[in-house]
Design a protein around this motif. Structure first.
Motif, PDB file in Angstrom:
ATOM      1  N   ALA A  77       0.817  -1.209   0.000  1.00  0.00           N
ATOM      2  CA  ALA A  77       0.000   0.000   0.000  1.00  0.00           C
ATOM      3  C   ALA A  77       0.856   1.267   0.000  1.00  0.00           C
ATOM      4  O   ALA A  77       0.529   2.244  -0.672  1.00  0.00           O
ATOM      5  N   GLY A  78       1.963   1.246   0.722  1.00  0.00           N
ATOM      6  CA  GLY A  78       2.820   2.428   0.787  1.00  0.00           C
ATOM      7  C   GLY A  78       3.396   2.762  -0.573  1.00  0.00           C
ATOM      8  O   GLY A  78       3.379   3.916  -1.018  1.00  0.00           O
ATOM      9  N   LYS A  79       3.881   1.745  -1.263  1.00  0.00           N
ATOM     10  CA  LYS A  79       4.471   1.946  -2.584  1.00  0.00           C
ATOM     11  C   LYS A  79       3.422   2.447  -3.574  1.00  0.00           C
ATOM     12  O   LYS A  79       3.689   3.328  -4.387  1.00  0.00           O
ATOM     13  N   ALA A  81       0.645   4.151  -2.917  1.00  0.00           N
ATOM     14  CA  ALA A  81       0.299   5.542  -2.639  1.00  0.00           C
ATOM     15  C   ALA A  81       1.390   6.465  -3.168  1.00  0.00           C
ATOM     16  O   ALA A  81       1.114   7.518  -3.737  1.00  0.00           O
ATOM     17  N   ARG A  82       2.647   6.040  -3.006  1.00  0.00           N
ATOM     18  CA  ARG A  82       3.753   6.869  -3.464  1.00  0.00           C
ATOM     19  C   ARG A  82       3.731   7.027  -4.986  1.00  0.00           C
ATOM     20  O   ARG A  82       3.993   8.099  -5.509  1.00  0.00           O
ATOM     21  N   ASP A 100      -2.573   5.802   4.166  1.00  0.00           N
ATOM     22  CA  ASP A 100      -1.917   5.949   2.868  1.00  0.00           C
ATOM     23  C   ASP A 100      -2.709   6.862   1.933  1.00  0.00           C
ATOM     24  O   ASP A 100      -2.146   7.587   1.126  1.00  0.00           O
ATOM     25  N   THR A 162       6.435  -0.990   5.871  1.00  0.00           N
ATOM     26  CA  THR A 162       6.166  -0.989   4.430  1.00  0.00           C
ATOM     27  C   THR A 162       4.813  -1.585   4.070  1.00  0.00           C
ATOM     28  O   THR A 162       4.331  -1.386   2.963  1.00  0.00           O
TER      29      THR A 162
END
Lengths: 344, 278
Positions: A77-79, A81-82, A100, A162
């Motif tokens: 999810a972090g990646k 959103a980024r 996120d 992460t």
């Protein structure tokens, strides 16, 4: 006499082929004139595969609808959103946790900060919770969160820094310790520390941990999304694993939202709105239930009630005061999760 | 004195230097400068706080330690491999020669997943190693195994051509002058190969320090134990901490640059001293 390089028939067939190719590309171009990009998190692959097919059918039959094609993107999810912050043109985002999506609103300002109020149920059309997946017969006799802290138990969970799912795991364990008789912050910290001392592999995403536990055969217990645990059971052999539901867990609300700036630019607002609303329809809710997400619609939930064990669910707002606060206290650099590993 | 003698013998110096500088800036320097510019938004104490936390320091030790060790292992076995490929002929030699390059071509994630599957406790090798108490997958040892795998071709491919140029007559001459086999190796073969070996070492090391894809699957990624520095950078990015990520990246860049400079200096020195011997 030399033969002509191309016979007339050959030329004609080339012409026809070119015509077909042109028509085909035009057809594709027309069909792709409405596309949606749904940027989602790791374990929703199967859910959205089914849901997208159903929505494409549904959108054809509605009065203003037509053809639509949907592209999917999955990852931690972090990646994800980024990627959206960095400019990936997502029409809708369907991520593992509100934090996120908050980050997208805050850093890229693609939609208003109060996005979570725009759709019913905190913008989470389905919910899930955190359960344990253990090996057949539960050889280590794992029943509840405190069993994970016992010496000699190998625990598998992704890295909460992460993985969105892993943050739910961590917070569920913390909440369990708080709610025990005589439970307080210190006890919670002790339990969570002991659990992470038993962790042998910290993958960066939920799907990676599933692989570590199932394919590599590492660990006695895998702390997992309920839907991911059911999926592992179904896909990887029902005879090999069992699901254990702890006495208390956390209500995980994976929220969805429209990315206003993108849909306005691309002119896809109508279909994107319909797409998210369809998640709340009884068809959408059934598909969620079929993929082991807990439906919000009471009628649909009733249908699936035998599938899900009743469990005491706490929410992040009541125990941790919301995601922003939980993130700062537990997962930021130097916060409690880092201290668990550095202060031994 | 004519103007011609003041000119360099080779034509086109100005053009080629200009092109070299422009190209290097575009491909290497500008992207790297961006890292430092982003880092420069931090004050020095903030920067230091980020790059000196125990968790980050632990990753430097693993990343640089394992990379140096892996490069050293590759030097030993890479030279051996190059030696057998150049000096002997045997059936299947062409095949083995081609196999050496495979770690270059394989996507690193594939390498990581296959190594993990191999060394996990239910894998082909892992099931025999685990009872002996040797754990490879999900430990720092696994990191080393992955780095050795991806670094091997560098040493072989730098040493091989030099070895091919080294005529057997040199060794024969040494032998006829009464040198023992060990003396021949030590006084004749090694000094000639040393610059190439150092180049191979530097390349294998540089590759290993930056490696992410293959290591991430086999490492286990436990903070303080089996986390590599590139993972810290990715973790910071996933927490939207761009500045923190570039701070750690700049430490890695500077450390790698210094180490590579040292290796290059060492190489120049060995080249001079080997000339003195011959």
């Amino acid at each position: 006499m030399t033969k002509p390089l191309f016979s007339r028939r050959a030329l004609a067939s080339v012409g026809v082929a070119a015509g077909i190719a042109l028509a085909a590309t035009a057809g594709i171009a027309w069909a792709q004139s409405v596309t949606l990009l749904n940027v989602s998190y790791d374990p929703t692959r199967e859910l959205y595969q089914d849901f997208n097919a159903a929505f494409i059918k549904h959108w054809k039959t509605t009065s203003n609808g037509g053809d639509v094609s949907i592209r999917q993107s999955h990852g931690g999810a972090g990646k994800q959103a980024r990627s959206v912050i960095d400019g990936l043109e997502a029409d809708v985002v369907t991520l593992a946790l509100a934090y996120d999506i908050d980050a997208i609103a805050e850093k890229a300002k693609l939609f208003p900060q109060d996005w979570q109020k725009r759709l019913p149920h905190n913008s989470a059309p389905y919910t899930s919770t955190i359960v344990f997946l253990v090996r057949k017969g539960n050889p280590k006799n794992i029943k509840d969160w405190n069993d994970l802290a016992k010496p000699g138990i190998e625990v598998i969970t992704p890295n909460p820094k992460t993985s969105g799912g892993a943050r739910w795991n961590y917070l569920a364990a913390w909440a369990y310790a708080l709610k025990q008789p005589g439970g307080d912050e210190a006890k919670a910290r002790e339990l969570v520390t002991k659990i992470y001392q038993n962790v042998k592999v910290l993958d960066s995403g939920a799907r990676g941990s599933t692989t570590t536990f199932t394919e590599r055969g590492i660990g006695d217990v895998f702390i997992s999304w309920e839907n991911e645990a059911f999926l592992a059971l179904k896909e990887l052999g029902p005879g090999k694993y069992e699901i254990v539901v702890p006495s208390l867990s956390i209500l995980a609300e994976p929220p969805v939202t429209l990315v206003d700036k993108v849909i306005d630019k691309r002119g896809t607002r109508k279909v994107a709105e319909a797409y998210l609303n369809y998640l709340y329809s009884s068809e959408g809710q059934e598909i969620a239930g079929k993929h082991f997400y807990r439906p919000r619609d009471p009628k649909v939930a009733e249908k699936f009630k035998d599938q899900f064990v009743k469990v005491d669910l706490i929410t992040i707002d009541e125990v941790f005061g919301g995601w922003q606060k939980a993130q700062k206290e537990h997962f930021a650099d130097g916060a409690i999760f880092d201290q668990i590993y550095t202060k031994r | 004195m004519s103007a011609a003698t003041q000119r360099r013998v080779l034509p086109g110096f100005g053009l080629s230097l200009g092109f070299t500088l422009a190209y290097l800036s575009l491909i290497v320097l500008i992207p790297l400068a961006a890292v430092f510019i982003k880092t420069a938004t931090l004050s020095f104490s903030e920067f230091w706080a980020i790059v000196s936390t125990p968790r980050v320091v632990a990753t430097y030790k693993l990343s640089f330690g394992a990379s140096l060790l892996a490069a050293a292992i590759n030097v030993v076995f890479g030279v051996l491999l190059a030696w057998s490929l150049v000096r002997y002929s045997f059936p299947g030699k062409k095949l083995i020669d081609a196999l050496v390059d495979l770690p270059f071509a394989l996507p690193t994630a594939v390498a990581g997943i296959s190594l993990t599957a191999l060394y996990a406790k239910n894998g082909w090798l892992g099931q025999y190693l685990e009872p002996l108490g040797i754990k490879v997958a999900f430990t720092p040892l696994g990191v080393l195994v992955a780095l050795v795998f991806i670094g091997l071709p560098f040493v072989v491919r730098t040493v091989q051509p030099v070895l091919e140029d080294l005529d057997v007559e040199f060794e024969e001459a040494a032998a006829s002058l009464g040198a023992t086999r060990w003396q021949t190796i030590r006084r004749v073969v090694i000094p000639t190969l040393l610059p190439a070996i150092l180049t191979g070492f530097a390349l294998a090391f540089a590759r290993a320090v930056g490696e992410y894809g293959s290591v991430i699957f086999i490492a286990g990624n436990l903070p303080m134990i089996s986390e590599i520095t590139p993972l810290i950078i990715i973790t910071k990015l996933e927490q939207y901490d761009y500045v923190g990520a570039t701070a750690v990246a700049s430490v890695m860049l500077i450390a790698s640059f210094i180490l590579l400079l040292l290796i290059n200096a060492l190489q120049a020195w060995t080249r001079r001293s080997s000339r003195r011997i011959t």
